[in-house]
Design a protein around this motif. Structure first.
Motif, PDB file in Angstrom:
ATOM      1  N   TYR A   1       6.254  -1.193   7.193  1.00  0.00           N
ATOM      2  CA  TYR A   1       5.722  -1.534   8.527  1.00  0.00           C
ATOM      3  C   TYR A   1       4.714  -0.490   8.994  1.00  0.00           C
ATOM      4  O   TYR A   1       3.615  -0.827   9.462  1.00  0.00           O
ATOM      5  CB  TYR A   1       6.886  -1.659   9.501  1.00  0.00           C
ATOM      6  N   GLU A   2       5.057   0.788   8.896  1.00  0.00           N
ATOM      7  CA  GLU A   2       4.162   1.855   9.354  1.00  0.00           C
ATOM      8  C   GLU A   2       2.886   1.882   8.536  1.00  0.00           C
ATOM      9  O   GLU A   2       1.800   2.124   9.081  1.00  0.00           O
ATOM     10  CB  GLU A   2       4.881   3.208   9.258  1.00  0.00           C
ATOM     11  N   ARG A   3       2.999   1.634   7.239  1.00  0.00           N
ATOM     12  CA  ARG A   3       1.814   1.649   6.386  1.00  0.00           C
ATOM     13  C   ARG A   3       0.849   0.535   6.784  1.00  0.00           C
ATOM     14  O   ARG A   3      -0.362   0.751   6.916  1.00  0.00           O
ATOM     15  CB  ARG A   3       2.230   1.517   4.926  1.00  0.00           C
ATOM     16  N   GLN A   4       1.353  -0.665   6.993  1.00  0.00           N
ATOM     17  CA  GLN A   4       0.499  -1.782   7.401  1.00  0.00           C
ATOM     18  C   GLN A   4      -0.110  -1.545   8.788  1.00  0.00           C
ATOM     19  O   GLN A   4      -1.289  -1.821   9.017  1.00  0.00           O
ATOM     20  CB  GLN A   4       1.299  -3.084   7.401  1.00  0.00           C
ATOM     21  N   ALA A   5       0.723  -1.006   9.713  1.00  0.00           N
ATOM     22  CA  ALA A   5       0.215  -0.746  11.065  1.00  0.00           C
ATOM     23  C   ALA A   5      -0.875   0.318  11.036  1.00  0.00           C
ATOM     24  O   ALA A   5      -1.887   0.206  11.750  1.00  0.00           O
ATOM     25  CB  ALA A   5       1.359  -0.316  11.979  1.00  0.00           C
ATOM     26  N   GLN A   6      -0.691   1.341  10.212  1.00  0.00           N
ATOM     27  CA  GLN A   6      -1.688   2.407  10.139  1.00  0.00           C
ATOM     28  C   GLN A   6      -3.000   1.900   9.550  1.00  0.00           C
ATOM     29  O   GLN A   6      -4.084   2.226  10.043  1.00  0.00           O
ATOM     30  CB  GLN A   6      -1.140   3.564   9.304  1.00  0.00           C
ATOM     31  N   VAL A   7      -2.914   1.104   8.502  1.00  0.00           N
ATOM     32  CA  VAL A   7      -4.138   0.543   7.915  1.00  0.00           C
ATOM     33  C   VAL A   7      -4.861  -0.340   8.923  1.00  0.00           C
ATOM     34  O   VAL A   7      -6.087  -0.257   9.091  1.00  0.00           O
ATOM     35  CB  VAL A   7      -3.795  -0.253   6.631  1.00  0.00           C
ATOM     36  N   TYR A   8      -4.089  -1.185   9.609  1.00  0.00           N
ATOM     37  CA  TYR A   8      -4.717  -2.060  10.598  1.00  0.00           C
ATOM     38  C   TYR A   8      -5.329  -1.245  11.736  1.00  0.00           C
ATOM     39  O   TYR A   8      -6.439  -1.540  12.208  1.00  0.00           O
ATOM     40  CB  TYR A   8      -3.675  -3.025  11.155  1.00  0.00           C
ATOM     41  N   ARG A   9      -4.583  -0.221  12.203  1.00  0.00           N
ATOM     42  CA  ARG A   9      -5.078   0.590  13.319  1.00  0.00           C
ATOM     43  C   ARG A   9      -6.376   1.296  12.937  1.00  0.00           C
ATOM     44  O   ARG A   9      -7.336   1.337  13.727  1.00  0.00           O
ATOM     45  CB  ARG A   9      -4.002   1.597  13.704  1.00  0.00           C
ATOM     46  N   ARG A  10      -6.416   1.855  11.731  1.00  0.00           N
ATOM     47  CA  ARG A  10      -7.622   2.545  11.286  1.00  0.00           C
ATOM     48  C   ARG A  10      -8.795   1.573  11.155  1.00  0.00           C
ATOM     49  O   ARG A  10      -9.925   1.863  11.581  1.00  0.00           O
ATOM     50  CB  ARG A  10      -7.350   3.239   9.953  1.00  0.00           C
ATOM     51  N   THR A  11      -8.534   0.412  10.604  1.00  0.00           N
ATOM     52  CA  THR A  11      -9.603  -0.594  10.458  1.00  0.00           C
ATOM     53  C   THR A  11     -10.070  -1.098  11.825  1.00  0.00           C
ATOM     54  O   THR A  11     -11.280  -1.241  12.079  1.00  0.00           O
ATOM     55  CB  THR A  11      -9.110  -1.775   9.610  1.00  0.00           C
TER      56      THR A  11
END
Length: 458
Positions: free
Chosen positions: A169-179
């Motif tokens: 969950y954190e990995r997907q959220a971080q990628v989305y947040r950065r993008t």
């Protein structure tokens, strides 16, 4: 109050004198606010969708666990992991674990022996309960069920729980947040550049009007000549009318005053000639000369007062140092016998927006008074003070008498032993008032008197 109004009200309370700066500050604040709010909203929406996806995934896993559940030889409910499609349940360090609790909250089955899970709050039969655990940092989904075996035993209540760590969950959220914020930042930068270009293009007519007014002030053109949008045509028309009216009015004043001076010159000369007739008794001749002198000075004062241009719009600033140099050179010849030393400390770039004739009148009278009452030195200097220009005239004479403000009254003189009519300072004071300035009296560092000519610098 709407969102846009609140953002504008939240702008920093700074003095933005440029119209373009005000528009840029307002639009940049609005753009920044919408980008931030939009980014936060999109981030929250994605997190909600991601949480729902996580819950759906755990629900599917619980259904798979229930499908693999059965009663063992001892009559206890158990789950065969080989029948569960997700192989992570069979890996101790995968982060995915499952447990089965009875109605007393006792764990009766676990996917791994290392699992030390606390029992969840007991959900009702058929109820789903999704939680975000802090220790350990994981998601837990629990489901309450009633188990009825095929042997006809009494139904029992169980709670099945699945625990999954938050790494995915954190990995997907971080990628989305950065993008998300990367693209939003690039979009905001592009929009800012676009707004800057649009504002520059939209305000171009106003900048062109300002350039034309500057050329009019410098005397390079007589009126506004360019073609402008319909919204600005009334402004340019009225400005041209004002320029023409002011110049024609000034011309009429000067012509009328010149005619008046010429028409009075001859009658006064005739009367002065008649007053020199020896047949007229001395008392009457002296009285006639006195009255003629008074008439001459009154007419001279009124003509000079009416001719004072005063503060005008769209005039070219006058360089003060060349003008004052000419006055000092003339006064140096007049007072050559006394060897008065004139010191001009004005900066060559110092300019004052005023009529050149008025500046001659003011500086000429003040410098002449300083030379008349000074001993050996007269100095002219300047300083700036809160949008004001201060011109200091210093001498090394005896200084001012008590209550020097009375010298601004017509006919009052500081020293009756010197020739003059006592109208110089009063005439200067009237011209200075026409410009919204003032005269200040003080003590000179040269040891004598100081008078400061204070004019708005604009």
């Amino acid at each position: 109050m709407g969102f846009a109004a609140r953002l504008i009200a939240a702008l920093p309370r700074v003095q933005l004198r440029s119209f373009r700066s005000r528009l840029l500050a307002a639009t940049a604040t609005l753009l920044l606010g919408f980008v931030v709010l939009g980014g936060v909203a999109l981030e929250k929406a994605f997190e909600s969708a991601l949480l729902q996806s996580q819950q759906d995934k755990l629900e599917g896993l619980i259904y798979a666990l229930l499908a693999a559940a059965s009663t063992n030889r001892q009559g206890e409910l158990t789950i065969t992991l080989d029948a569960v499609p997700d192989r992570r349940l069979r890996e101790p360090l995968s982060g995915l674990q499952a447990a089965l609790f009875d109605e007393r909250g006792v764990m009766v089955w676990a996917s791994t022996q290392e699992l030390q899970a606390t029992p969840p709050s007991k959900p009702a039969v058929g109820e789903w309960r999704f939680e975000h655990l802090r220790k350990p940092d994981a998601f837990r989904l629990s489901f309450g069920l009633r188990w009825i075996d095929s042997d006809g035993n009494e139904p029992r209540l169980f709670t099945v729980s699945v625990i999954d760590n938050t790494a995915s969950y954190e990995r997907q959220a971080q990628v989305y947040r950065r993008t998300l914020w990367g693209w939003l930042g690039a979009t905001a930068a592009s929009l800012s550049i676009g707004l800057l270009v649009i504002l520059r293009w939209g305000l171009l007519p106003l900048r062109r009007i300002g350039d034309e007014l500057h050329r009019i002030e410098k005397g390079e053109q007589g009126e506004i000549l360019g073609e402008y949008p319909d919204e600005l045509k009334p402004l340019t028309r009225d400005l041209n009318a004002m320029i023409v009216s002011e110049r024609s009015q000034q011309t009429r004043y000067r012509n009328a005053l010149g005619d008046l001076a010429h028409s009075l010159k001859t009658p006064l000369a005739v009367l002065r000639g008649l007053g020199s007739d020896q047949e007229i008794p001395d008392p009457q001749r002296l009285q006639l000369d006195e009255q003629l002198s008074r008439m001459h000075h009154i007419v001279d004062h009124q003509l000079r007062r009416a001719a004072a241009v005063g503060s005008r719009t769209l005039t070219e600033p006058v360089a003060l140092k060349p003008l004052s140099d000419k006055i000092m050179q003339a006064l140096a010849k007049v007072y050559s016998e006394r060897a008065i030393r004139f010191e001009n400390e004005l900066d060559v770039n110092l300019r004052q927006r005023a009529d050149q004739g008025d500046l001659y009148e003011m500086l000429g009278n003040l410098l002449e008074n300083a030379a008349k009452y000074g001993q050996q030195r007269v100095r002219l200097s300047a300083q700036n003070e809160a949008r004001l220009t201060l011109l200091h005239i210093d001498d090394d004479g005896p200084g001012w008498p008590d209550e020097p403000q009375k010298l601004l009254q017509r006919g009052v003189r500081a020293d009756t032993r010197k020739p003059g009519q006592g109208i110089g300072l009063a005439a200067v004071h009237e011209i200075v008032q026409a410009y919204g300035g003032e005269l200040r009296f003080g003590h000179s560092p040269l040891g004598g008197a100081r008078i400061s000519l204070v004019l708005p610098s604009r």
